[in-house]
Structures are given as structure tokens and as C-alpha cells.
Scaffold this motif. Structure first.
Motif, short mmCIF file in Angstrom:
data_model
loop_
_atom_site.label_atom_id
_atom_site.label_comp_id
_atom_site.label_asym_id
_atom_site.label_seq_id
_atom_site.Cartn_x
_atom_site.Cartn_y
_atom_site.Cartn_z
N PRO A 212 19.15 -2.25 1.74
CA PRO A 212 17.70 -2.85 1.66
C PRO A 212 17.64 -3.58 0.11
O PRO A 212 18.26 -3.27 -0.80
CB PRO A 212 16.74 -1.82 1.84
CG PRO A 212 17.54 -0.67 2.34
CD PRO A 212 19.04 -1.06 2.26
N ALA A 296 5.95 -2.03 6.12
CA ALA A 296 6.37 -0.68 5.50
C ALA A 296 5.15 0.27 6.12
O ALA A 296 4.05 -0.08 6.16
CB ALA A 296 6.47 -0.57 4.10
N TYR A 302 9.76 0.14 2.92
CA TYR A 302 10.72 -0.76 3.01
C TYR A 302 9.77 -1.63 4.38
O TYR A 302 9.78 -0.78 5.40
CB TYR A 302 11.89 -0.31 3.46
CG TYR A 302 12.64 0.18 2.45
CD1 TYR A 302 13.42 -0.60 1.40
CD2 TYR A 302 12.97 1.63 2.22
CE1 TYR A 302 14.14 -0.10 0.30
CE2 TYR A 302 13.53 1.98 1.18
CZ TYR A 302 14.12 1.23 0.16
OH TYR A 302 14.56 1.97 -0.79
N HIS A 303 9.66 -2.80 4.16
CA HIS A 303 9.32 -3.82 5.30
C HIS A 303 10.76 -4.26 6.00
O HIS A 303 11.61 -4.30 5.28
CB HIS A 303 8.65 -4.89 4.82
CG HIS A 303 7.56 -4.79 4.04
ND1 HIS A 303 6.35 -4.67 4.33
CD2 HIS A 303 7.34 -4.81 2.61
CE1 HIS A 303 5.63 -4.35 3.39
NE2 HIS A 303 6.06 -4.43 2.12
N ARG A 304 10.58 -4.41 7.14
CA ARG A 304 11.79 -4.71 8.23
C ARG A 304 11.57 -6.17 8.75
O ARG A 304 10.38 -6.49 9.18
CB ARG A 304 11.71 -3.71 9.03
CG ARG A 304 12.14 -2.47 9.02
CD ARG A 304 13.02 -1.77 9.82
NE ARG A 304 12.96 -1.66 11.39
CZ ARG A 304 11.61 -1.29 11.80
NH1 ARG A 304 10.97 -0.15 11.45
NH2 ARG A 304 11.31 -1.51 13.17
N GLN A 314 16.05 -5.33 5.47
CA GLN A 314 14.96 -4.72 4.90
C GLN A 314 14.71 -5.00 3.42
O GLN A 314 15.60 -5.44 2.74
CB GLN A 314 15.19 -3.07 4.90
CG GLN A 314 15.27 -2.47 6.32
CD GLN A 314 15.48 -0.89 6.14
OE1 GLN A 314 14.66 -0.10 5.78
NE2 GLN A 314 16.82 -0.52 6.40
N GLY A 315 13.24 -5.02 2.91
CA GLY A 315 13.00 -4.99 1.69
C GLY A 315 11.85 -4.54 1.22
O GLY A 315 10.71 -4.36 1.95
N ARG A 316 11.73 -3.88 0.02
CA ARG A 316 10.57 -3.39 -0.50
C ARG A 316 9.46 -4.25 -0.63
O ARG A 316 8.27 -4.13 -0.52
CB ARG A 316 10.85 -2.66 -1.91
CG ARG A 316 11.33 -1.39 -1.88
CD ARG A 316 11.28 -0.66 -3.18
NE ARG A 316 9.97 -0.39 -3.54
CZ ARG A 316 9.64 -0.04 -4.79
NH1 ARG A 316 10.28 -0.24 -5.81
NH2 ARG A 316 8.37 -0.14 -4.94
N GLU A 527 17.83 4.71 4.06
CA GLU A 527 17.34 3.80 2.98
C GLU A 527 17.71 4.16 1.60
O GLU A 527 17.01 4.76 0.90
CB GLU A 527 15.88 3.74 3.13
CG GLU A 527 15.35 3.47 4.57
CD GLU A 527 13.67 3.15 4.67
OE1 GLU A 527 13.19 4.07 3.86
OE2 GLU A 527 13.21 2.56 5.59
N LEU A 530 17.63 1.41 -4.52
CA LEU A 530 18.02 0.07 -4.62
C LEU A 530 18.67 -0.14 -6.04
O LEU A 530 18.10 0.50 -7.09
CB LEU A 530 16.69 -0.92 -4.81
CG LEU A 530 16.17 -1.14 -3.25
CD1 LEU A 530 14.81 -1.88 -3.31
CD2 LEU A 530 17.11 -1.59 -2.26
#
Length: 532
Positions: A212, A296, A302-304, A314-316, A527, A530
Motif C-alpha cells: 500500500p 476505507a 486504506y482506500h482501494r 491501496q493507499g491511505r 496491510e 508503510l
């Protein structure tokens, strides 16, 4: 043929040639053959590693092959690759001469693994800013895998009989093994996706394996690039996913209003942006199309982003910078004759309509600029505008009115593009308020009626306006915490490169602020934490 400055520049480039190359020309008695011979002699005179040999047997004349001496490695140009294709010529000389192309190792191995015969032919125009990318990619493929892949770049203006026989009305148009392959701008990833049946599976697996991101950016235009530069410089792990880097820049011929840059071309700016972004270690995923945003489940989570290929990233935080695309007329026949007379780029495709009758749909600045540009090439231009007056700047309207081979039809809607099954033959319009339809005999239609935001994939997840644009505030914050948007895909007015870049920076700084103020969830096996 080359001016002294260009000669000096080319001489410097040729110092990177590592293995001897031969320029094998196939010539006849034409003036163009004499020009080609002069050009090849000049190039050969700039390096001891380059030799011009006049014993080619190619059927197309004039043409020439760039051959790595004693090997099967070669590329072919049918025509004289100057104008926008001069860069393609230089890169072909270097790559055939052993200078490694800029292709990541995994992609290069994928090209080398192709084991079926692939002979590509690209019909291009020297005034087309999209053609060089396709020519260069296919040249690289032929250099990496000469046993199975070959490529010939054909100047459409010089081989007009072939263009007419094939009914080509847009460039670049690519044929594979004698059959139509595709037309328009294509990346290496897109071409591989069509010729390698396992390409999508390989790409999806590679993407799914990515950890992510702190900031995941969707879109590689000025807004996305600006955002990536800002977040990467903050030490945040940043990724970009896009169909192509540069977005609409790649379709823009001249840029003269970007501060500190008096003049540049869109593809060059796109390449400069990509190089700048990559210099900060940003992970760039190209040839992918976002299909769904899954927010999220908890703040800081985390957004997908699900991709059309089936892969997921994925990213915060997520920054959406997917830009916009050309608006279409939505009339009968438009899609049927796309790239068969219906086109969007006067700079690319205008030379294919030399001496013919065309229409430009749209009376804004882009439409009138297109009409002025085309008037110097085609036989006649008809501008069709929906409103009762042209919306372009007065200076453009005055210039159009001074041209003898143009006319304007106001207050009319386009109802149908007419053709014979292979190409456009006419256009049907009617008064905006209703009335008798009118048919116009012509050979091409250039659509210049604005842009549509690429936001369909987030409708129902993010708030969008009645025009389909993502709603954001002054900090580029969307209706979902941790998701931001920038550039032409948003409600921010005035779709300009400088504004897109600025909003990209705003979104990046807002994402950074969100990350430092919102606690991250506890890492799990699925997950991981990071880095950065």
C-alpha cells in the motif's frame, strides 16, 4: 539537409553508438530519393560507426533500413523522418547501434519472450505529435526481439496511394502482419496487452504484489504529476497509476502560456513531467484504467482502487487526477467513422485531407484555431457551431473570416455523419430550434466541442456535479475523508495546465496534512506498515 546546429547535436548523440550500423537505402530517380540520399550521407559523415549503403531491395522507394552490421537487428523508415519524426530517427540510430532503450527490465523481458512473427507497419505524418511515440515503441520492440518482430514507419504523405488504398484517415495507424491492428496513440504496455495473451495476467499479478501507498494518485497528467512531486518530496511513499503519462498534454501541439516556458509541445512537456516524477522514486504504473473506488472502512485506513485489469492498489490517501477527454457529438455514424474521417486532432490528421473538404464542429477557440490551421492544408473548411455566434476570441474570428476557403454555419446541430462504409462522405445538420435538415458533402470531420470529465468510475462514491465533475473545496477535499481530487476532473473552473498543476500541489499538501493528523491503523499481514 540538416542545419549546422542540428548536425552538431546529432554528432554528439552518435557518440553513444556502440556497434557499427549501416544505413541501407532503397532509392529511385525521384527528388525525394535524392533528398533521402543526401540526408543519409550527412548522417554517415558524422560518425565512423555509421555507413550509408545504396543497395537496398525494399519495394517502397525511397526507404532505408538502419541495420546493426552483421546482425538481424534493424528498423525501417519509408520516407524521410524529419519534423516530429526526427527524434524517432535519432533514437533508432542509437538503439540499433547498441545504446540501450529506456525500458524497465520486466517489460523488456516480456518483449523478448514474444515468440510469434509480428511485422508492424505504422502510417504516420511528419506533423503528428502522437506518431513518434508509436513509431519509437515499435522500433524498440523490433530491436529487443529482432528474431520475431520487425517494424516499418511509413510517411503517409509520401506514400499516398497506400493510404488511399487502405482508406487511412487518421494517424498513427498501425497494421500487424498485413491486417489493421489499431490507430491512435499507443504505449508499449498497451501494445503488449494486445499481442501477448498473458500480458493482463502478468501486469495484474505485479500490481497486486505492490505494498500500500501513503499517497496513491490516479492519473498522470499535470495535476497528477504535480501531486506526485510534492508528496514524494515529503518522504511519503507515492504511486501513480494512469493509462498514459501526460494525459491531454499528449494531444496538445503548442503550449505558449505556461509560466517561464515561452514555447513547448505537449508530448515534450509530458515526457519532462514523467522524468521529473520518476527522479523522486515514485512508482509509476501505466496502461491501467481505474474502475472502482472502495473507501476505507475507518479513518486513516486504506482506500482501494480496483483496476479494469482486475488488479487492486491501496493507499491511505488517494488523489484523483484523471482529467478529461474529448467530448463527442453523440450523433448517428460518429463512432462508425471514428478514424475513418471523424477525428479530433487537426495537427495529426490534417495532412491526410490535403485538398479535400472538411468540417470543424465547434466555434470556440479550439475549433476556430483548428479551422485556421486546416485552411492552409485542405481544400475547404466548414465550421458548424451550435450557438448563434462564435465563442472564439475576436482575433481568431477575424483571422478565419479573412481566409477564402472557409465558411461558418451558426445555430446548427449535427445529426449524422454519413459515409460509404469505409470513409466519411458527408455530414447532416439541422437548425438548433428545428427545421429542414441540410447535407454537406465532405471527406473529414474534426470534432472540437470541449471536454468531459473522466469521473464516471467514482459516481455513487464521491459527490459529483450535474456536469459529472468531482466536487471539491478550496483544499481539493472530496466528500470522502482521505480522498482528494485535482485538475480537469473537478469542479474547479478554467481547464488550464497551470491550474491543473496548482491544484495537484494543493491536493498533495492536503493529503500530507491528512496523513500527519490521522492516526494510521495497526498494520496487519494483509496491510503492512508503510515506509515513509
Amino acid at each position: 539537409m540538416l542545419d549546422p546546429a542540428l548536425k552538431d547535436q546529432l554528432r554528439t548523440y552518435l557518440t553513444n553508438v556502440r556497434q557499427p550500423i549501416e544505413l541501407v537505402s532503397s532509392l529511385d530517380d525521384s527528388a525525394k530519393s535524392m533528398e533521402m540520399a543526401e540526408l543519409l550521407d550527412e548522417i554517415a559523415g558524422l560518425s565512423e560507426q555509421v555507413t550509408h549503403v545504396r543497395n537496398g531491395a525494399d519495394a517502397r522507394r525511397p526507404s532505408f533500413r538502419i541495420v546493426r552490421a552483421g546482425t538481424d537487428v534493424h528498423v525501417t523508415f519509408a520516407g524521410i523522418p524529419l519534423g516530429h519524426e526526427f527524434t524517432s530517427l535519432v533514437l533508432a540510430l542509437l538503439h540499433v547501434g547498441g545504446h540501450p532503450p529506456k525500458v524497465d527490465e520486466d517489460t523488456a523481458e516480456q518483449v523478448k519472450a514474444l515468440a510469434k512473427p509480428l511485422h508492424f507497419e505504422t502510417y504516420m505524418s511528419l506533423s503528428c505529435q502522437n506518431c513518434p511515440d508509436v513509431v519509437q515503441v515499435l522500433n524498440i520492440m523490433s530491436v529487443l526481439n529482432p528474431e520475431h518482430i520487425s517494424h516499418t514507419a511509413i510517411e503517409g504523405g509520401l506514400f499516398q496511394d497506400e493510404v488511399a488504398d487502405k482508406g487511412i484517415q487518421a494517424v498513427p495507424t498501425v497494421y500487424l502482419n498485413g491486417e489493421l491492428f489499431d490507430s491512435g496513440r499507443m504505449s508499449l504496455e498497451q501494445i503488449l496487452g494486445k499481442v501477448d495473451e498473458h500480458a493482463d495476467t502478468k501486469a495484474a499479478a505485479k500490481i497486486d504484489a505492490m505494498a500500500p501507498f501513503g499517497v496513491l494518485i490516479i492519473g498522470g497528467g499535470p495535476a497528477g504529476a504535480s501531486a506526485a512531486i510534492y508528496t514524494a518530496r515529503k518522504g511519503i511513499r507515492t504511486g501513480i497509476v494512469a493509462e498514459r503519462f501526460g494525459g491531454q498534454l499528449n494531444d496538445t501541439m503548442a503550449i505558449e502560456n505556461y509560466p517561464s516556458v515561452s514555447h513547448t509541445e505537449g508530448p515534450r512537456m509530458a515526457a519532462d513531467l514523467e522524468a521529473h516524477v520518476r527522479s523522486y522514486g515514485v512508482e509509476v504504473v501505466l496502461g491501467q484504467h481505474a474502475a472502482k473506488l472502495v473507501p476505507a472502512e475507518q479513518p486513516g485506513g486504506y482506500h482501494r482502487v480496483e483496476l479494469a485489469s482486475g488488479a487492486t492498489l491501496q493507499g491511505r490517501t488517494v488523489i484523483i487526477a484523471t482529467g478529461a477527454r474529448w467530448r463527442t457529438m453523440g450523433c448517428t455514424g460518429e463512432e462508425d467513422y471514428r478514424n475513418k474521417g471523424v477525428t479530433f486532432c487537426p495537427h495529426c490528421d490534417g495532412p491526410l485531407f490535403k485538398g479535400k473538404r472538411v468540417a470543424v464542429i465547434g466555434g470556440g477557440n479550439s475549433g476556430i484555431e483548428a479551422a485556421i490551421d486546416l485552411a492552409g492544408i485542405v481544400g475547404h473548411v466548414t465550421v458548424v457551431e451550435f450557438l448563434d455566434q462564435l465563442r472564439a476570441d475576436d482575433v481568431l474570428v477575424d483571422k478565419l473570416a479573412s481566409l477564402p476557403n472557409t465558411e461558418v454555419r451558426l445555430g446548427r446541430r449535427t445529426t449524422a455523419v454519413v459515409g460509404d462504409g469505409a470513409k466519411v462522405t458527408g455530414l447532416t445538420t439541422e437548425p438548433r430550434e428545428g427545421g429542414d435538415a441540410e447535407s454537406i458533402d465532405l471527406d473529414g470531420v474534426f470534432v472540437q466541442i470541449g471536454l468531459l470529465p473522466n469521473a464516471e468510475w467514482v459516481k455513487g462514491t464521491l459527490e459529483v456535479s450535474d456536469r459529472g465533475e468531482i466536487v471539491v473545496d478550496e483544499r481539493c477535499v472530496t466528500s470522502v475523508p482521505g480522498v482528494f481530487a485535482a485538475g480537469d476532473v473537478t469542479v474547479i473552473p478554467f481547464k488550464q495546465i497551470t491550474i491543473a498543476s496548482g491544484t495537484g500541489a494543493t491536493a498533495a499538501l492536503s493529503a500530507f496534512d491528512y496523513l500527519i493528523r490521522t492516526p494510521a491503523p495497526e498494520p496487519t499481514a494483509e496491510e503492512p506498515a508503510l515506509a515513509g
